[in-house]
Design an enzyme around this catalytic site. Structure first.
Site, PDB file in Angstrom:
ATOM      1  N   ASP A  43       0.843  -1.186   0.000  1.00 42.24           N
ATOM      2  CA  ASP A  43       0.000   0.000   0.000  1.00 42.24           C
ATOM      3  C   ASP A  43       0.883   1.243   0.000  1.00 42.24           C
ATOM      4  O   ASP A  43       1.891   1.317   0.687  1.00 42.24           O
ATOM      5  CB  ASP A  43      -0.914  -0.009   1.240  1.00 42.24           C
ATOM      6  CG  ASP A  43      -2.060   0.977   1.098  1.00 42.24           C
ATOM      7  OD1 ASP A  43      -3.213   0.538   0.959  1.00 42.24           O
ATOM      8  OD2 ASP A  43      -1.807   2.211   1.134  1.00 42.24           O
ATOM      9  N   ILE A  44       0.479   2.223  -0.786  1.00 40.40           N
ATOM     10  CA  ILE A  44       1.270   3.448  -0.943  1.00 40.40           C
ATOM     11  C   ILE A  44       1.250   4.306   0.329  1.00 40.40           C
ATOM     12  O   ILE A  44       2.142   5.143   0.530  1.00 40.40           O
ATOM     13  CB  ILE A  44       0.746   4.247  -2.154  1.00 40.40           C
ATOM     14  CG1 ILE A  44       1.787   5.206  -2.690  1.00 40.40           C
ATOM     15  CG2 ILE A  44      -0.563   4.953  -1.833  1.00 40.40           C
ATOM     16  CD1 ILE A  44       1.429   5.797  -4.044  1.00 40.40           C
ATOM     17  N   ASN A 103     -12.802  -3.293   2.809  1.00 35.99           N
ATOM     18  CA  ASN A 103     -13.767  -2.196   2.891  1.00 35.99           C
ATOM     19  C   ASN A 103     -14.746  -2.355   1.728  1.00 35.99           C
ATOM     20  O   ASN A 103     -14.331  -2.524   0.573  1.00 35.99           O
ATOM     21  CB  ASN A 103     -13.048  -0.845   2.819  1.00 35.99           C
ATOM     22  CG  ASN A 103     -12.225  -0.573   4.056  1.00 35.99           C
ATOM     23  OD1 ASN A 103     -12.601  -0.937   5.166  1.00 35.99           O
ATOM     24  ND2 ASN A 103     -11.084   0.084   3.888  1.00 35.99           N
ATOM     25  N   GLY A 109     -15.276   3.231   4.027  1.00 37.62           N
ATOM     26  CA  GLY A 109     -13.883   3.525   3.710  1.00 37.62           C
ATOM     27  C   GLY A 109     -13.382   3.030   2.382  1.00 37.62           C
ATOM     28  O   GLY A 109     -12.201   3.217   2.067  1.00 37.62           O
ATOM     29  N   HIS A 116     -10.006  -5.233  -3.147  1.00 33.31           N
ATOM     30  CA  HIS A 116      -8.657  -5.454  -2.629  1.00 33.31           C
ATOM     31  C   HIS A 116      -8.763  -5.843  -1.166  1.00 33.31           C
ATOM     32  O   HIS A 116      -9.547  -5.268  -0.415  1.00 33.31           O
ATOM     33  CB  HIS A 116      -7.788  -4.193  -2.780  1.00 33.31           C
ATOM     34  CG  HIS A 116      -8.475  -2.934  -2.346  1.00 33.31           C
ATOM     35  ND1 HIS A 116      -9.409  -2.285  -3.118  1.00 33.31           N
ATOM     36  CD2 HIS A 116      -8.389  -2.225  -1.194  1.00 33.31           C
ATOM     37  CE1 HIS A 116      -9.868  -1.223  -2.478  1.00 33.31           C
ATOM     38  NE2 HIS A 116      -9.268  -1.168  -1.302  1.00 33.31           N
ATOM     39  N   HIS A 118      -6.861  -5.740   2.325  1.00 30.05           N
ATOM     40  CA  HIS A 118      -5.734  -5.125   3.036  1.00 30.05           C
ATOM     41  C   HIS A 118      -5.166  -6.175   3.995  1.00 30.05           C
ATOM     42  O   HIS A 118      -5.877  -6.641   4.892  1.00 30.05           O
ATOM     43  CB  HIS A 118      -6.206  -3.950   3.899  1.00 30.05           C
ATOM     44  CG  HIS A 118      -6.747  -2.772   3.164  1.00 30.05           C
ATOM     45  ND1 HIS A 118      -6.020  -1.606   2.977  1.00 30.05           N
ATOM     46  CD2 HIS A 118      -7.963  -2.528   2.617  1.00 30.05           C
ATOM     47  CE1 HIS A 118      -6.769  -0.715   2.341  1.00 30.05           C
ATOM     48  NE2 HIS A 118      -7.957  -1.246   2.111  1.00 30.05           N
TER      49      HIS A 118
HETATM   50  P1  AMP Z   1      -9.732   1.462   0.336  1.00 27.87           P
HETATM   51  O1  AMP Z   1      -9.832   2.819   0.967  1.00 27.87           O
HETATM   52  O2  AMP Z   1     -10.133   0.327   1.234  1.00 27.87           O
HETATM   53  O3  AMP Z   1     -10.457   1.430  -0.998  1.00 27.87           O
HETATM   54  O4  AMP Z   1      -8.200   1.221   0.060  1.00 27.87           O
HETATM   55  C1  AMP Z   1      -7.529   1.751  -1.042  1.00 27.87           C
HETATM   56  C2  AMP Z   1      -6.075   1.667  -0.711  1.00 27.87           C
HETATM   57  O5  AMP Z   1      -5.346   1.798  -1.904  1.00 27.87           O
HETATM   58  C3  AMP Z   1      -5.597   2.754   0.247  1.00 27.87           C
HETATM   59  O6  AMP Z   1      -5.046   2.158   1.416  1.00 27.87           O
HETATM   60  C4  AMP Z   1      -4.544   3.495  -0.574  1.00 27.87           C
HETATM   61  O7  AMP Z   1      -3.465   3.936   0.204  1.00 27.87           O
HETATM   62  C5  AMP Z   1      -4.136   2.448  -1.582  1.00 27.87           C
HETATM   63  N1  AMP Z   1      -3.603   2.966  -2.834  1.00 27.87           N
HETATM   64  C6  AMP Z   1      -4.153   3.908  -3.638  1.00 27.87           C
HETATM   65  N2  AMP Z   1      -3.366   4.096  -4.714  1.00 27.87           N
HETATM   66  C7  AMP Z   1      -2.325   3.244  -4.593  1.00 27.87           C
HETATM   67  C8  AMP Z   1      -1.165   2.973  -5.389  1.00 27.87           C
HETATM   68  N3  AMP Z   1      -0.909   3.620  -6.527  1.00 27.87           N
HETATM   69  N4  AMP Z   1      -0.295   2.031  -4.945  1.00 27.87           N
HETATM   70  C9  AMP Z   1      -0.517   1.381  -3.801  1.00 27.87           C
HETATM   71  N5  AMP Z   1      -1.583   1.591  -3.001  1.00 27.87           N
HETATM   72  C10 AMP Z   1      -2.477   2.515  -3.395  1.00 27.87           C
END
Ligand code: AMP
Length: 130
Positions: A43-44, A103, A109, A116, A118
């Site tokens: 995760d970024i 989520n 969230g 995905h 987490h």
């Molecule tokens: P959610 O809020 O459950 O939809 O999670 C989306 C997740 O994607 C968040 O934790 C972000 O930090 C992560 N995210 C968004 N863009 C990227 C990216 N380019 N690379 C890695 N993680 C990402």
């Protein structure tokens, strides 16, 4: 064909999906796992020492859609998450323990609408989540 939900002509909602481009390798995001049906990447914006996202290569909006369409791929996703946690949190009393979060919906969230999981590990977690 026009998508009956969005009217965009994009039946599965995948056009312009950034996680689809991560899954295909086109985005250039380093993959920890590149399996037949799922990929994993960090995760970024990590919320724990281990914060890895595991996603199916094919586009589904959320975990319920994936479970309905391809339950075996959901099982693969969970197995890969467990393997990552086992590898990254490999020692100590909490070895192999992790939290797996899907989520599902903006109000709880979800911000990316390509399902995905987490995988979070490496520190204590409170309950209930915020
Ligand atoms: P959610 O809020 O459950 O939809 O999670 C989306 C997740 O994607 C968040 O934790 C972000 O930090 C992560 N995210 C968004 N863009 C990227 C990216 N380019 N690379 C890695 N993680 C990402």
């Amino acid at each position: 064909m026009t998508d009956s939900v969005s009217g965009t002509g994009d039946p599965d909602g995948s056009s312009g999906c950034f996680f689809c481009s991560i899954a295909s390798g086109a985005a250039g995001v380093p993959l920890l796992v590149d399996g037949e049906n799922v990929v994993a990447f960090r995760d970024i914006d990590p919320k724990a020492p281990t914060h890895v996202l595991v996603i199916p290569k094919r586009h589904y909006r959320d975990v319920v859609a994936l479970a309905g369409a391809e339950p075996a791929v959901l099982a693969e996703l969970v197995t890969v998450g467990g393997r990552i946690a086992g590898a990254e949190a490999a020692s100590g009393p909490d070895a192999g323990e992790f939290r797996l979060v899907f989520n599902t919906g903006a109000s709880v969230g979800q911000s990316v609408f390509h399902i995905h999981g987490h995988v979070l590990a490496g520190r204590p977690f409170g309950w209930p989540p915020g």
